[in-house]
Design a protein around this motif. Structure first.
Motif, PDB file in Angstrom:
ATOM      1  N   GLU A   1       0.843  -1.193   0.000  1.00 15.64           N
ATOM      2  CA  GLU A   1       0.000   0.000   0.000  1.00 15.64           C
ATOM      3  C   GLU A   1       0.877   1.241   0.000  1.00 15.64           C
ATOM      4  O   GLU A   1       1.970   1.241   0.576  1.00 15.64           O
ATOM      5  CB  GLU A   1      -0.894  -0.011   1.248  1.00 15.64           C
ATOM      6  CG  GLU A   1      -1.952   1.064   1.291  1.00 15.64           C
ATOM      7  CD  GLU A   1      -2.839   0.947   2.533  1.00 15.64           C
ATOM      8  OE1 GLU A   1      -3.457   1.970   2.889  1.00 15.64           O
ATOM      9  OE2 GLU A   1      -2.892  -0.139   3.138  1.00 15.64           O
ATOM     10  N   VAL A   2       0.416   2.290  -0.661  1.00 19.25           N
ATOM     11  CA  VAL A   2       1.096   3.585  -0.661  1.00 19.25           C
ATOM     12  C   VAL A   2       0.256   4.560   0.163  1.00 19.25           C
ATOM     13  O   VAL A   2      -0.956   4.674  -0.044  1.00 19.25           O
ATOM     14  CB  VAL A   2       1.278   4.124  -2.094  1.00 19.25           C
ATOM     15  CG1 VAL A   2       2.010   5.468  -2.061  1.00 19.25           C
ATOM     16  CG2 VAL A   2       2.044   3.126  -2.948  1.00 19.25           C
TER      17      VAL A   2
ATOM     18  N   VAL B   1       7.953   2.238   5.420  1.00 20.33           N
ATOM     19  CA  VAL B   1       9.236   2.866   5.108  1.00 20.33           C
ATOM     20  C   VAL B   1       8.981   4.171   4.363  1.00 20.33           C
ATOM     21  O   VAL B   1       8.004   4.311   3.626  1.00 20.33           O
ATOM     22  CB  VAL B   1      10.158   1.945   4.268  1.00 20.33           C
ATOM     23  CG1 VAL B   1      10.545   0.714   5.056  1.00 20.33           C
ATOM     24  CG2 VAL B   1       9.488   1.556   2.959  1.00 20.33           C
ATOM     25  N   THR B   2       9.864   5.126   4.580  1.00 10.10           N
ATOM     26  CA  THR B   2       9.767   6.422   3.908  1.00 10.10           C
ATOM     27  C   THR B   2      11.157   7.032   3.853  1.00 10.10           C
ATOM     28  O   THR B   2      12.162   6.340   4.055  1.00 10.10           O
ATOM     29  CB  THR B   2       8.759   7.347   4.620  1.00 10.10           C
ATOM     30  OG1 THR B   2       8.509   8.493   3.809  1.00 10.10           O
ATOM     31  CG2 THR B   2       9.242   7.771   5.983  1.00 10.10           C
ATOM     32  N   GLY B   3      11.214   8.353   3.574  1.00  8.95           N
ATOM     33  CA  GLY B   3      12.485   9.036   3.509  1.00  8.95           C
ATOM     34  C   GLY B   3      12.355  10.480   3.934  1.00  8.95           C
ATOM     35  O   GLY B   3      11.255  10.987   4.193  1.00  8.95           O
TER      36      GLY B   3
ATOM     37  N   TRP C   1      10.047  12.967   1.844  1.00  9.97           N
ATOM     38  CA  TRP C   1       9.294  12.168   0.875  1.00  9.97           C
ATOM     39  C   TRP C   1       7.806  12.493   0.991  1.00  9.97           C
ATOM     40  O   TRP C   1       7.277  12.612   2.103  1.00  9.97           O
ATOM     41  CB  TRP C   1       9.495  10.685   1.135  1.00  9.97           C
ATOM     42  CG  TRP C   1      10.795  10.138   0.623  1.00  9.97           C
ATOM     43  CD1 TRP C   1      11.969  10.821   0.435  1.00  9.97           C
ATOM     44  CD2 TRP C   1      11.053   8.780   0.255  1.00  9.97           C
ATOM     45  NE1 TRP C   1      12.942   9.975  -0.023  1.00  9.97           N
ATOM     46  CE2 TRP C   1      12.410   8.712  -0.146  1.00  9.97           C
ATOM     47  CE3 TRP C   1      10.291   7.614   0.248  1.00  9.97           C
ATOM     48  CZ2 TRP C   1      13.002   7.516  -0.569  1.00  9.97           C
ATOM     49  CZ3 TRP C   1      10.872   6.428  -0.174  1.00  9.97           C
ATOM     50  CH2 TRP C   1      12.218   6.378  -0.590  1.00  9.97           C
ATOM     51  N   PRO C   2       7.089  12.564  -0.138  1.00  5.40           N
ATOM     52  CA  PRO C   2       5.649  12.803  -0.093  1.00  5.40           C
ATOM     53  C   PRO C   2       4.834  11.538   0.116  1.00  5.40           C
ATOM     54  O   PRO C   2       3.610  11.605   0.236  1.00  5.40           O
ATOM     55  CB  PRO C   2       5.356  13.414  -1.467  1.00  5.40           C
ATOM     56  CG  PRO C   2       6.369  12.769  -2.362  1.00  5.40           C
ATOM     57  CD  PRO C   2       7.603  12.606  -1.518  1.00  5.40           C
ATOM     58  N   LYS C   3       5.511  10.400   0.157  1.00  4.37           N
ATOM     59  CA  LYS C   3       4.806   9.125   0.289  1.00  4.37           C
ATOM     60  C   LYS C   3       5.497   8.227   1.312  1.00  4.37           C
ATOM     61  O   LYS C   3       6.702   8.345   1.578  1.00  4.37           O
ATOM     62  CB  LYS C   3       4.732   8.402  -1.058  1.00  4.37           C
ATOM     63  CG  LYS C   3       3.860   9.110  -2.078  1.00  4.37           C
ATOM     64  CD  LYS C   3       3.809   8.363  -3.398  1.00  4.37           C
ATOM     65  CE  LYS C   3       2.884   9.066  -4.384  1.00  4.37           C
ATOM     66  NZ  LYS C   3       2.863   8.385  -5.706  1.00  4.37           N
ATOM     67  N   MET C   4       4.691   7.329   1.863  1.00  7.40           N
ATOM     68  CA  MET C   4       5.161   6.299   2.774  1.00  7.40           C
ATOM     69  C   MET C   4       4.651   4.973   2.221  1.00  7.40           C
ATOM     70  O   MET C   4       3.549   4.907   1.664  1.00  7.40           O
ATOM     71  CB  MET C   4       4.605   6.578   4.175  1.00  7.40           C
ATOM     72  CG  MET C   4       5.046   5.635   5.249  1.00  7.40           C
ATOM     73  SD  MET C   4       4.680   6.357   6.896  1.00  7.40           S
ATOM     74  CE  MET C   4       2.923   6.732   6.718  1.00  7.40           C
ATOM     75  N   PHE C   5       5.419   3.904   2.386  1.00  7.04           N
ATOM     76  CA  PHE C   5       5.092   2.639   1.744  1.00  7.04           C
ATOM     77  C   PHE C   5       4.953   1.532   2.776  1.00  7.04           C
ATOM     78  O   PHE C   5       5.836   1.347   3.629  1.00  7.04           O
ATOM     79  CB  PHE C   5       6.170   2.267   0.735  1.00  7.04           C
ATOM     80  CG  PHE C   5       6.332   3.279  -0.368  1.00  7.04           C
ATOM     81  CD1 PHE C   5       5.642   3.141  -1.559  1.00  7.04           C
ATOM     82  CD2 PHE C   5       7.156   4.382  -0.197  1.00  7.04           C
ATOM     83  CE1 PHE C   5       5.775   4.080  -2.577  1.00  7.04           C
ATOM     84  CE2 PHE C   5       7.298   5.332  -1.196  1.00  7.04           C
ATOM     85  CZ  PHE C   5       6.606   5.176  -2.392  1.00  7.04           C
TER      86      PHE C   5
END
Length: 263
Positions: free
Chosen positions: A39-40, A244-246, A249-253
């Motif tokens: 999922e994003v 996980v993300t950075g 970052w505009p998204k998390m996974f």
């Protein structure tokens, strides 16, 4: 009566021959894994993510940069900020971890670890430590801390006193430098390797890397403008999944770490 020198020499040679020197066995081959995206989810693109941890349905995130560092409690599904507490403006925030009703939060070069109330995020007190602070996690009995080198330091979860350390090495025996954000899961330590798209899984008893996860391309190119490096690992309790993300970052996974043959 002393034995003749020739007899002593013979005994020494025989003794050495009978007890060969023990050799340290080489580390086992490390697994090569990849992320399977389930999922994003949204992530705040202004958050310079330094620490990420999921506990009791709340996603805790520590962010960095002087004047922008904070500790935040988020909705793990939407990324909505439920509560936040800013750090002093001259402090650079780093890794975090949850220990019971406490959150520990590191700072980069300020030599301060904040002890926070988990419910309110308010500072309870602070302790000092030597060197830099990067990542932090809790393995139920001790804290594990990184400082940007190949060394992990173990600390008392109540006092933050140092209790030991281990050097992290890959399967070739080389030190793995720039260990960053940490997550303790099922006896292993997962670590982002700064300025790479890799996460390594570490046996904290030996320092051996037991798996490497390649996350190259996880953030789509169209979302990478203004984004910084991969950083942030939060295990989903009771599952084999991770968030996980950075930094920025505009998204998390939501992912599983699988082999090339899985899925």
């Amino acid at each position: 009566m002393r034995a003749p020198l020739t007899l002593v020499a013979l005994l020494l040679v025989t003794s050495c021959a009978a007890t060969p020197r023990a050799e340290t066995p080489p580390p086992a081959a490390a697994d090569t894994l990849r992320p399977e995206v389930i999922e994003v989810r949204p992530h705040d693109p202004t958050a310079f993510t330094q620490g990420l941890e999921l506990a009791d349905g709340v996603l805790y995130e520590g962010t960095g940069l002087e004047g922008r560092s904070a500790i935040r409690a988020l909705d793990p599904e939407t990324g909505e900020v439920r509560r936040a507490e800013a750090l002093p403006g001259d402090v650079f925030g780093e890794g975090i971890t949850v220990v019971g009703d406490t959150i520990w939060q590191l700072t980069w070069r300020d030599g301060i670890a904040f002890r926070r109330d988990r419910a309110t995020l308010a500072e309870r007190d602070r302790v000092s430590y030597e060197g830099e602070g990067w990542g932090l996690c809790h393995d139920d009995t001790r804290l594990v801390m990184s400082d940007g080198t190949a060394e992990l330091t173990f600390r008392d979860p109540d006092t933050f006193a140092e209790t030991g350390s281990v050097e992290v090495r890959d399967e070739a025996g080389n030190p793995v430098q720039r260990l960053n954000e940490l997550e303790c899961v099922d006896g292993a330590v997962y670590a982002n390797v700064w300025q790479t798209d890799r996460i390594v899984r570490i046996d904290p008893a030996t320092g051996d890397v037991t798996a490497t996860v390649d996350l190259t391309g996880l953030l789509p190119e169209e979302d990478s403008a203004g984004a910084d490096v991969l950083n942030g690992i939060a295990a989903v309790p009771g599952t084999d999944r991770f968030l996980v993300t950075g930094k920025l970052w505009p998204k998390m996974f939501l992912v599983r770490f699988v082999t090339g043959d899985d899925g």
